[in-house]
Design a protein around this motif. Structure first.
Motif, PDB file in Angstrom:
ATOM      1  N   ARG A 116      53.900 -27.288  -8.370  1.00 31.08           N
ATOM      2  CA  ARG A 116      54.690 -26.272  -9.046  1.00 31.08           C
ATOM      3  C   ARG A 116      55.731 -25.680  -8.105  1.00 31.08           C
ATOM      4  N   GLN A 117      55.249 -25.312  -6.937  1.00 30.49           N
ATOM      5  CA  GLN A 117      56.116 -24.700  -5.944  1.00 30.49           C
ATOM      6  C   GLN A 117      57.257 -25.640  -5.558  1.00 30.49           C
ATOM      7  N   ASN A 118      56.938 -26.881  -5.329  1.00 32.41           N
ATOM      8  CA  ASN A 118      57.972 -27.814  -4.893  1.00 32.41           C
ATOM      9  C   ASN A 118      58.922 -28.182  -6.023  1.00 32.41           C
ATOM     10  N   ARG A 119      58.388 -28.226  -7.233  1.00 29.70           N
ATOM     11  CA  ARG A 119      59.262 -28.407  -8.393  1.00 29.70           C
ATOM     12  C   ARG A 119      60.289 -27.281  -8.454  1.00 29.70           C
ATOM     13  N   ALA A 120      59.796 -26.051  -8.328  1.00 25.77           N
ATOM     14  CA  ALA A 120      60.688 -24.892  -8.361  1.00 25.77           C
ATOM     15  C   ALA A 120      61.709 -24.982  -7.239  1.00 25.77           C
ATOM     16  N   MET A 121      61.259 -25.463  -6.112  1.00 25.79           N
ATOM     17  CA  MET A 121      62.133 -25.597  -4.951  1.00 25.79           C
ATOM     18  C   MET A 121      63.263 -26.582  -5.236  1.00 25.79           C
ATOM     19  N   VAL A 122      62.916 -27.685  -5.863  1.00 22.44           N
ATOM     20  CA  VAL A 122      63.935 -28.681  -6.161  1.00 22.44           C
ATOM     21  C   VAL A 122      64.934 -28.125  -7.172  1.00 22.44           C
ATOM     22  N   ILE A 123      64.432 -27.468  -8.193  1.00 24.06           N
ATOM     23  CA  ILE A 123      65.342 -26.861  -9.164  1.00 24.06           C
ATOM     24  C   ILE A 123      66.264 -25.864  -8.473  1.00 24.06           C
ATOM     25  N   ALA A 124      65.682 -25.054  -7.614  1.00 19.84           N
ATOM     26  CA  ALA A 124      66.485 -24.053  -6.905  1.00 19.84           C
ATOM     27  C   ALA A 124      67.532 -24.722  -6.040  1.00 19.84           C
ATOM     28  N   ALA A 158      68.216 -14.105 -15.447  1.00 17.26           N
ATOM     29  CA  ALA A 158      67.591 -14.776 -16.581  1.00 17.26           C
ATOM     30  C   ALA A 158      67.362 -16.252 -16.271  1.00 17.26           C
ATOM     31  N   LEU A 159      68.345 -16.883 -15.642  1.00 16.88           N
ATOM     32  CA  LEU A 159      68.191 -18.300 -15.312  1.00 16.88           C
ATOM     33  C   LEU A 159      67.074 -18.506 -14.293  1.00 16.88           C
ATOM     34  N   ALA A 160      66.959 -17.577 -13.358  1.00 18.59           N
ATOM     35  CA  ALA A 160      65.897 -17.705 -12.362  1.00 18.59           C
ATOM     36  C   ALA A 160      64.529 -17.649 -13.037  1.00 18.59           C
ATOM     37  N   PHE A 161      64.433 -16.826 -14.035  1.00 17.06           N
ATOM     38  CA  PHE A 161      63.173 -16.768 -14.788  1.00 17.06           C
ATOM     39  C   PHE A 161      62.879 -18.113 -15.448  1.00 17.06           C
ATOM     40  N   VAL A 162      63.882 -18.670 -16.094  1.00 20.13           N
ATOM     41  CA  VAL A 162      63.682 -19.966 -16.755  1.00 20.13           C
ATOM     42  C   VAL A 162      63.292 -21.021 -15.717  1.00 20.13           C
ATOM     43  N   ASP A 163      64.001 -21.037 -14.597  1.00 19.65           N
ATOM     44  CA  ASP A 163      63.698 -22.000 -13.540  1.00 19.65           C
ATOM     45  C   ASP A 163      62.232 -21.936 -13.131  1.00 19.65           C
ATOM     46  N   HIS A 164      61.771 -20.719 -12.868  1.00 15.53           N
ATOM     47  CA  HIS A 164      60.428 -20.568 -12.295  1.00 15.53           C
ATOM     48  C   HIS A 164      59.333 -20.580 -13.341  1.00 15.53           C
ATOM     49  N   PRO A 182      56.121 -23.980 -14.448  1.00 17.04           N
ATOM     50  CA  PRO A 182      55.133 -22.966 -14.797  1.00 17.04           C
ATOM     51  C   PRO A 182      53.843 -23.137 -14.020  1.00 17.04           C
ATOM     52  N   GLY A 183      53.049 -22.122 -14.047  1.00 18.83           N
ATOM     53  CA  GLY A 183      51.785 -22.155 -13.326  1.00 18.83           C
ATOM     54  C   GLY A 183      51.468 -20.757 -12.857  1.00 18.83           C
ATOM     55  N   LEU A 184      50.473 -20.678 -12.018  1.00 20.37           N
ATOM     56  CA  LEU A 184      50.101 -19.372 -11.499  1.00 20.37           C
ATOM     57  C   LEU A 184      51.236 -18.802 -10.676  1.00 20.37           C
ATOM     58  N   ALA A 185      51.340 -17.494 -10.678  1.00 18.84           N
ATOM     59  CA  ALA A 185      52.305 -16.855  -9.794  1.00 18.84           C
ATOM     60  C   ALA A 185      51.917 -17.174  -8.360  1.00 18.84           C
ATOM     61  N   PRO A 186      52.894 -17.420  -7.508  1.00 18.65           N
ATOM     62  CA  PRO A 186      52.562 -17.732  -6.124  1.00 18.65           C
ATOM     63  C   PRO A 186      51.871 -16.547  -5.466  1.00 18.65           C
ATOM     64  N   ALA A 187      51.023 -16.843  -4.527  1.00 21.12           N
ATOM     65  CA  ALA A 187      50.259 -15.786  -3.861  1.00 21.12           C
ATOM     66  C   ALA A 187      51.189 -14.829  -3.150  1.00 21.12           C
ATOM     67  N   TYR A 196      61.165 -10.752 -11.237  1.00 25.92           N
ATOM     68  CA  TYR A 196      60.731 -10.512 -12.610  1.00 25.92           C
ATOM     69  C   TYR A 196      59.224 -10.611 -12.703  1.00 25.92           C
ATOM     70  N   ALA A 197      58.624 -11.400 -11.830  1.00 27.17           N
ATOM     71  CA  ALA A 197      57.170 -11.531 -11.858  1.00 27.17           C
ATOM     72  C   ALA A 197      56.498 -10.341 -11.196  1.00 27.17           C
ATOM     73  N   SER A 198      57.125  -9.825 -10.157  1.00 31.58           N
ATOM     74  CA  SER A 198      56.469  -8.760  -9.406  1.00 31.58           C
ATOM     75  C   SER A 198      56.268  -7.528 -10.278  1.00 31.58           C
ATOM     76  N   ARG A 199      57.062  -7.427 -11.303  1.00 32.99           N
ATOM     77  CA  ARG A 199      56.918  -6.268 -12.176  1.00 32.99           C
ATOM     78  C   ARG A 199      55.618  -6.307 -12.953  1.00 32.99           C
ATOM     79  N   ILE A 200      55.232  -7.516 -13.316  1.00 26.59           N
ATOM     80  CA  ILE A 200      54.056  -7.656 -14.150  1.00 26.59           C
ATOM     81  C   ILE A 200      52.805  -7.355 -13.343  1.00 26.59           C
ATOM     82  N   ALA A 201      52.813  -7.777 -12.115  1.00 25.35           N
ATOM     83  CA  ALA A 201      51.607  -7.694 -11.290  1.00 25.35           C
ATOM     84  C   ALA A 201      51.201  -6.253 -11.014  1.00 25.35           C
TER      85      ALA A 201
END
Lengths: 419, 419
Positions: free
Chosen positions: A12-20, A390-396, A401-406, B414-419
């Motif tokens: 998930r993390q690396n996918r997000a990284m590639v999109i970013a 808004a786009l950053a939200f869609v990206d991540h 998708p997945g758990l929020a990063p620690a 946007y995620a940090s708000r939820i937590a």
DNA sequence: ATTCTTTTTTTCGAAGCTCGAAAAAATAGC
DNA sequence: GCTATTTTTTCGAGCTTCGAAAAAAAGAAT
């Protein structure tokens, strides 16, 4: 609570990284992505294959591949504009715009209107925003991707969940639940964002080299707003949208502020404060709610033309800003400062007093050579920030998708110093 | 630059997580660690097996396993005290202590001395610190683990790399390179930390429920210091050790401050400012460098006994603190506030004016019910903070080494708000 | 026109990690 | 002594990333 890293978080993390990386670089090749992310070529190959299969990313047919060197040509990857779209709404005093933006960040359609925000009822205000969104969606072409997120940028204070406008100078109503209303009608997650925060997001997006980790954007208009970026991410207070720079105290028990209190920076540096002083109305005169730009330009001209109340008013504004920035620097030292908004058109009248005041503060001691970036028109920045957010939200959250990063994964303090 | 997550980062991260869980919980069983980290039992089993083999963690012979329930009893894990040790040094005005602390966080040995910090030469000051470390190391028992980190807590400003004391009220010298000196002599990595930052670290360690994400520790002594925790980690400015709350401007061009500028909060709320006002010396009187606690206690007694200059002096201090906190809250809203230092012994004389001022600020509007935690003796907190900071370094960088975790991994806004 | 170079991208097997299920261990209760 | 219960370990499966090698695609050289 600390939480361990699971195995699937990794993908998930690396996918997000590639999109970013693709979003940042525009049209990078797989090799460039590998270099940017420090992942191996094989990993990038695998991840981009699945992103392409899901139509999130497309191969942008190696068009302008620069001077074609020897060897197999790079094939540029780009975000698929049709993968999704987002709506950025900017609501300010008597002005409203809704913009539909494709996944690649380009504008698809826009709707601009001029509601009388100060006089509308609560329901009418919400309806005005909803109607603007409705119109811009109707105007979208057939090929546009599904709308997956909306962001509404407003001057004022929002709750920390970014769902409600708690207070704003553009409307007499408080606690306006914009996000709920938009979600109910359009079935798309929405947020309400502070305008200055969005300006900061936009600046970071436009010039990531200059606006990197810590910086501040100050909006000079009828009120004084601030967007604060700390350690590369937006800082909003624990309970609200934070950053009320304009309401730091400049002079204890000083001039009357729009917020009802006394001595706030805004009560010296806001347009209404400058106007009030220039007209010799005294510090207790009630703040004007709406001052048009022409009036402020006249004041600035008068100040430039001759000594007098007008010049004095701008100097007092500069002094308030200078001491305020000095205190801000003493606390958190957010090196680059951007000044945004129509108020910057009189910056030549403000700057000398501001620098003089700053130089007299502890925070200002290293800031002699500080340069201020100016940007007169804030609306495009707010819109751009909303779109990016808004786009950053869609990206991540939707495409990776997945758990929020620690949260723990943030670099520990002793390490952050080295970086 | 964003950087991808590699496969081995995962193990490193989870190792660090397990160590952190053990440090936090004291004597947790493997099952408890699994629950705390959300990792599977098998993973915890594997990781703790290797930590035990490396003698970082030991099985603490299921001693006080509470009311022994049915089933296989849990076996408590604990940090091996002999795995390492760290040195915490606290240097303040005319006082120096060096403490050797084992890996489990318990004190092994301590050396306390009273050098005249204001009169020592630069070399003598460094030597005094080195000698204290030498003495405490000599005093260690045979079984102590190797010293792997030193942290020196000092009142003053340090560079952002935590290697040099840039300025301090306890010595006339500037740019004292303590870290280099200690590393050169002892061959152990060392840092120089701001005292208030260490107080904040200690508070977070002592009461993680109360002092969680955003909070502030304010030190009331001859000067006014601040340690600021934002989003769960220490905030220091971009260029120095940050948080100079005491040098935010309270009254533009006001009373003379120890820093040479005018109108700083410290110039009203520091001990020297209170003394100066109580004695009717005027705002331009040069700040006293060293005021003993007895003098301040006398002033407080006088203020309690009758109206007069003393009472007025404390009220002015309270007012400066109140406006300062109000501005701080307006900016960053760091909900719990801890007041630390001998100055808190006169808090009853300070509080009313402080609350009154706070209530007049924008930041203070929600703070009517705010309670302040008081702690008169700052030295143990500084020591504890240094120890925690040094142990955290050992935990992460030595016992779970590898690449620094990606800064990108911090939760998006946007995620940090939820937590 | 064909072959050689160079660069990018994909493929493939290896190694590492975490997970779930099952097994083993250890104790209280009957 | 047997059973129930809880903790811990073991083991194979399923991911993921990585490095090396192969394949692909173009320009350069002959």
């Amino acid at each position: 609570m600390i939480v361990g890293v699971r195995h699937d978080d990794l993908r998930r993390q690396n996918r997000a990284m590639v999109i970013a990386a693709v979003r940042r670089a525009g049209q990078p090749s797989r090799t460039e992505i590998a270099a940017a992310t420090a992942l191996s070529h094989s990993t990038i190959s695998t991840i981009s294959a699945s992103l392409i299969e899901e139509r999130i990313v497309i191969e942008a047919g190696g068009s302008e591949t620069a001077a074609s060197r020897r060897g197999r040509p790079q094939v540029a990857l780009g975000l698929n504009p049709g993968a999704a779209s987002v709506v950025a709404v900017v609501l300010s005093l008597n002005a409203l715009s809704a913009t539909l933006i494709d996944y690649a960040g380009r504008e698809i359609a826009q709707d601009v209107s001029r509601p009388s925000t100060l006089t509308l009822s609560r329901a009418e205000l919400v309806e005005a925003v909803a109607a603007a969104v409705r119109r811009v969606l109707a105007r979208a072409e057939a090929g546009a991707g599904p709308v997956l997120r909306m962001a509404l940028g407003i001057q004022g204070i929002t709750d920390s969940a970014a769902r409600t406008l708690l207070w704003s100078p553009i409307t007499p109503h408080s606690d306006v639940a914009f996000a709920d209303a938009l979600e109910a009608e359009f079935g798309v997650p929405a947020t309400v964002e502070n305008d200055c925060n969005m300006i900061a997001v936009a600046l970071k997006g436009r010039a990531p080299q200059r606006y990197r980790d810590n910086f501040v954007a100050v909006l000079l208009s009828n009120g004084i707003g601030m967007g604060l970026m700390l350690r590369g991410s937006l800082f909003s207070g624990s309970r609200s949208s934070g950053g009320e720079f304009g309401h730091m105290t400049h002079i204890p028990d000083g001039a009357l502020c729009r917020c009802g209190r006394r001595g706030c920076i805004e009560a010296y540096a806001g347009n209404y404060a400058i106007l009030r002083h220039a007209r010799g109305q005294g510090e207790d005169a009630p703040p004007a709610a709406d001052i048009d730009d022409a009036t402020m330009l006249e004041l600035a001209q008068a100040a430039r033309a001759r000594p007098g109340r007008e010049r004095e008013a701008f100097a007092r504004a500069g002094e308030a800003l200078g001491f305020g920035l000095g205190s801000l620097f003493a606390l958190i030292d957010p090196a680059p400062v951007a000044l945004v908004g129509h108020g910057t058109s009189a910056f030549d009248m403000i700057e000398p007093a501001m620098r003089a005041a700053l130089a007299r503060t502890a925070g200002g001691r290293r800031e002699a050579a500080l340069s201020f970036d100016l940007e007169a028109d804030e609306t495009p920045l707010i819109r751009e920030g909303c779109a990016r957010q808004a786009l950053a939200f869609v990206d991540h959250e939707i495409f990776a998708p997945g758990l929020a990063p620690a949260a723990e994964a943030a670099a520990p303090d002793y390490a952050s110093r080295i970086a």
